[in-house]
Write a protein that holds these residues in place. Structure first.
Motif, PDB file in Angstrom:
ATOM      1  N   PRO A 113       0.841  -1.202   0.000  1.00  0.00           N
ATOM      2  CA  PRO A 113       0.000   0.000   0.000  1.00  0.00           C
ATOM      3  C   PRO A 113       0.877   1.253   0.000  1.00  0.00           C
ATOM      4  O   PRO A 113       2.000   1.232   0.535  1.00  0.00           O
ATOM      5  N   ALA A 114       0.382   2.337  -0.582  1.00  0.00           N
ATOM      6  CA  ALA A 114       1.104   3.607  -0.502  1.00  0.00           C
ATOM      7  C   ALA A 114       1.351   3.930   0.969  1.00  0.00           C
ATOM      8  O   ALA A 114       0.450   3.835   1.798  1.00  0.00           O
TER       9      ALA A 114
ATOM     10  N   VAL B 144      -2.949  11.868   4.392  1.00  0.00           N
ATOM     11  CA  VAL B 144      -4.330  11.377   4.513  1.00  0.00           C
ATOM     12  C   VAL B 144      -5.203  12.013   3.442  1.00  0.00           C
ATOM     13  O   VAL B 144      -6.010  11.327   2.785  1.00  0.00           O
ATOM     14  N   GLN B 145      -5.041  13.302   3.228  1.00  0.00           N
ATOM     15  CA  GLN B 145      -5.827  13.982   2.212  1.00  0.00           C
ATOM     16  C   GLN B 145      -5.478  13.476   0.816  1.00  0.00           C
ATOM     17  O   GLN B 145      -6.354  13.343  -0.043  1.00  0.00           O
ATOM     18  N   ARG B 146      -4.217  13.171   0.599  1.00  0.00           N
ATOM     19  CA  ARG B 146      -3.772  12.647  -0.698  1.00  0.00           C
ATOM     20  C   ARG B 146      -4.297  11.231  -0.935  1.00  0.00           C
ATOM     21  O   ARG B 146      -4.729  10.885  -2.029  1.00  0.00           O
ATOM     22  N   PHE B 147      -4.283  10.420   0.118  1.00  0.00           N
ATOM     23  CA  PHE B 147      -4.728   9.026   0.008  1.00  0.00           C
ATOM     24  C   PHE B 147      -6.251   8.901   0.012  1.00  0.00           C
ATOM     25  O   PHE B 147      -6.798   7.911  -0.461  1.00  0.00           O
ATOM     26  N   GLY B 148      -6.927   9.879   0.595  1.00  0.00           N
ATOM     27  CA  GLY B 148      -8.367   9.768   0.773  1.00  0.00           C
ATOM     28  C   GLY B 148      -8.750   9.107   2.080  1.00  0.00           C
ATOM     29  O   GLY B 148      -9.808   9.354   2.641  1.00  0.00           O
ATOM     30  N   GLY B 149      -7.894   8.276   2.589  1.00  0.00           N
ATOM     31  CA  GLY B 149      -8.072   7.590   3.870  1.00  0.00           C
ATOM     32  C   GLY B 149      -6.822   6.807   4.168  1.00  0.00           C
ATOM     33  O   GLY B 149      -6.148   6.323   3.241  1.00  0.00           O
ATOM     34  N   ALA B 150      -6.449   6.697   5.439  1.00  0.00           N
ATOM     35  CA  ALA B 150      -5.207   6.016   5.800  1.00  0.00           C
ATOM     36  C   ALA B 150      -5.354   5.298   7.135  1.00  0.00           C
ATOM     37  O   ALA B 150      -6.145   5.707   7.994  1.00  0.00           O
ATOM     38  N   VAL B 151      -4.590   4.237   7.280  1.00  0.00           N
ATOM     39  CA  VAL B 151      -4.513   3.513   8.539  1.00  0.00           C
ATOM     40  C   VAL B 151      -3.183   3.876   9.195  1.00  0.00           C
ATOM     41  O   VAL B 151      -2.113   3.650   8.613  1.00  0.00           O
ATOM     42  N   PHE B 152      -3.249   4.459  10.383  1.00  0.00           N
ATOM     43  CA  PHE B 152      -2.057   4.800  11.156  1.00  0.00           C
ATOM     44  C   PHE B 152      -1.684   3.576  12.002  1.00  0.00           C
ATOM     45  O   PHE B 152      -2.528   3.048  12.730  1.00  0.00           O
ATOM     46  N   LYS B 153      -0.421   3.158  11.910  1.00  0.00           N
ATOM     47  CA  LYS B 153      -0.005   1.917  12.553  1.00  0.00           C
ATOM     48  C   LYS B 153       1.194   2.153  13.472  1.00  0.00           C
ATOM     49  O   LYS B 153       2.191   2.744  13.047  1.00  0.00           O
ATOM     50  N   PRO B 154       1.126   1.681  14.720  1.00  0.00           N
ATOM     51  CA  PRO B 154       2.319   1.744  15.575  1.00  0.00           C
ATOM     52  C   PRO B 154       3.450   0.945  14.953  1.00  0.00           C
ATOM     53  O   PRO B 154       3.214  -0.050  14.263  1.00  0.00           O
ATOM     54  N   LEU B 155       4.689   1.369  15.192  1.00  0.00           N
ATOM     55  CA  LEU B 155       5.832   0.642  14.636  1.00  0.00           C
ATOM     56  C   LEU B 155       5.994  -0.721  15.293  1.00  0.00           C
ATOM     57  O   LEU B 155       6.547  -1.642  14.686  1.00  0.00           O
ATOM     58  N   PHE B 156       5.509  -0.855  16.523  1.00  0.00           N
ATOM     59  CA  PHE B 156       5.588  -2.127  17.227  1.00  0.00           C
ATOM     60  C   PHE B 156       4.172  -2.540  17.633  1.00  0.00           C
ATOM     61  O   PHE B 156       3.616  -2.013  18.596  1.00  0.00           O
ATOM     62  N   SER B 157       3.567  -3.475  16.892  1.00  0.00           N
ATOM     63  CA  SER B 157       2.250  -3.976  17.275  1.00  0.00           C
ATOM     64  C   SER B 157       1.946  -5.235  16.494  1.00  0.00           C
ATOM     65  O   SER B 157       2.563  -5.510  15.461  1.00  0.00           O
ATOM     66  N   THR B 158       0.984  -6.028  17.005  1.00  0.00           N
ATOM     67  CA  THR B 158       0.511  -7.214  16.306  1.00  0.00           C
ATOM     68  C   THR B 158      -1.012  -7.213  16.311  1.00  0.00           C
ATOM     69  O   THR B 158      -1.651  -6.562  17.137  1.00  0.00           O
ATOM     70  N   LYS B 159      -1.598  -7.962  15.369  1.00  0.00           N
ATOM     71  CA  LYS B 159      -3.056  -8.161  15.315  1.00  0.00           C
ATOM     72  C   LYS B 159      -3.832  -6.849  15.301  1.00  0.00           C
ATOM     73  O   LYS B 159      -4.897  -6.724  15.898  1.00  0.00           O
ATOM     74  N   ALA B 160      -3.290  -5.850  14.605  1.00  0.00           N
ATOM     75  CA  ALA B 160      -3.934  -4.542  14.411  1.00  0.00           C
ATOM     76  C   ALA B 160      -4.090  -3.732  15.694  1.00  0.00           C
ATOM     77  O   ALA B 160      -4.815  -2.737  15.719  1.00  0.00           O
ATOM     78  N   ARG B 161      -3.413  -4.130  16.775  1.00  0.00           N
ATOM     79  CA  ARG B 161      -3.510  -3.370  18.020  1.00  0.00           C
ATOM     80  C   ARG B 161      -2.943  -1.968  17.824  1.00  0.00           C
ATOM     81  O   ARG B 161      -1.857  -1.794  17.288  1.00  0.00           O
ATOM     82  N   GLY B 162      -3.688  -0.983  18.297  1.00  0.00           N
ATOM     83  CA  GLY B 162      -3.225   0.394  18.245  1.00  0.00           C
ATOM     84  C   GLY B 162      -3.384   1.085  16.908  1.00  0.00           C
ATOM     85  O   GLY B 162      -3.026   2.262  16.766  1.00  0.00           O
TER      86      GLY B 162
END
Length: 296
Positions: free
Chosen positions: A119-120, A134-152
């Motif tokens: 993904p971009a 976010v404005q360029r993508f239209g929508g974005a998922v912010f992800k912690p650098l250290f996480s599993t199973k979509a936590r955070g």
């Protein structure tokens, strides 16, 4: 039975940890489950103790789970295991391989450098730059650098408005100084886990959302189902995991209207998805692989 002593680094009592320890015990007669929180490293004596067991004296160690949740401290635990590795203990997967995966950014950069479709992605410490992405993508998922199973992880849509978005981004940044965000893609409620052992493809399972959650993880109500990929998809997954030189892993893939994309390569791989979604007894296969490598 053999005289091999192979321990499992994991979470005592957790299914994936215990089923791997069971499989190794069945073949070797030896059982040792280690929680890294209970270990002590003595560099003067070159020992890594877990209760009365010196891990640097074992024949092998399989890292099923290095910690319950990822954090920078996870890297410290891997550094401790390097002492046992230097003493000649065979570790699966190697600490070098796992160190390149636990941090989400490290994994992403390796995949990108290998030309793997993803993904971009934007990585920044700037709220202004994150907002623009976010404005360029239209929508974005912010992800912690250290996480599993979509936590955070936090979903942000461009149509929320600049003021509201800025506030949400600032709130995320408060706990994540380096912000990692990826364009939200339409997966039609399904993504894939493609399983590899020693670089060889074993099979594929799908994670299918059962709710209106934007992600498909089992933690958020998804379920496992069988999936039969074509040869091109298998080859893409093989190329994605190859740079990491892992003994066991799962490659997470999304199928989009513009073709498949790789989300990540797992440092440890998932046993339950392989079993429930693809009828693969990964624990037994992995134990056999480990024993063969230790004997070699």
């Amino acid at each position: 039975m053999t005289d091999l002593k192979i321990g499992v680094i994991g979470i005592p009592g957790k299914w994936s940890t215990e089923v791997l320890a069971d499989a190794l015990e069945k073949e070797t007669g030896f059982r040792c489950v280690i929680d890294m929180a209970d270990t002590a490293l003595d560099l003067k004596n070159r020992s890594l103790m877990a209760s009365d067991t010196d891990l640097s004296k074992l024949d092998g160690l399989v890292i099923k789970k290095i910690s319950q949740q990822y954090s920078p401290a996870t890297l410290d635990r891997l550094e401790m295991l390097r002492v046992a590795e230097a003493a000649g203990v065979k570790i699966f997967s190697s600490t070098r391989s796992i160190l390149g995966l636990v941090n989400r950014l490290s994994c992403t950069v390796t995949l990108s450098n290998a030309g793997i479709p993803m993904p971009a992605t934007c990585v920044t410490e700037s709220v202004d730059q994150a907002l623009a992405a976010v404005q360029r993508f239209g929508g974005a998922v912010f992800k912690p650098l250290f996480s599993t199973k979509a936590r955070g992880m936090t979903l942000m849509d461009a149509d929320e408005g600049e003021t509201a978005l800025r506030q949400k981004i600032e709130a995320f940044k408060a706990g994540n100084p380096v912000m990692y965000l990826q364009k939200k893609v339409n997966l039609s409620g399904r993504d894939l886990g493609m399983v590899f052992l020693g670089g060889k493809y074993l099979g594929t399972y799908a994670r299918v959302a059962q709710t209106d959650s934007w992600n498909t993880t089992i933690l958020h109500g998804g379920k496992y189902e069988p999936f039969a990929p074509d040869a091109d998809l298998i080859e893409l997954a093989r190329r994605a995991q190859a740079p990491f030189d892992l003994d066991f892993t799962t490659v997470d893939i999304g199928l989009t209207d513009n073709g498949p994309i790789i989300f990540e390569v797992s440092a440890f791989g998932g046993f339950k998805g392989a079993l429930e979604g693809a009828s693969i007894d990964a624990a037994t296969l992995y134990a056999t692989h480990v024993i063969e490598k230790v004997r070699a």
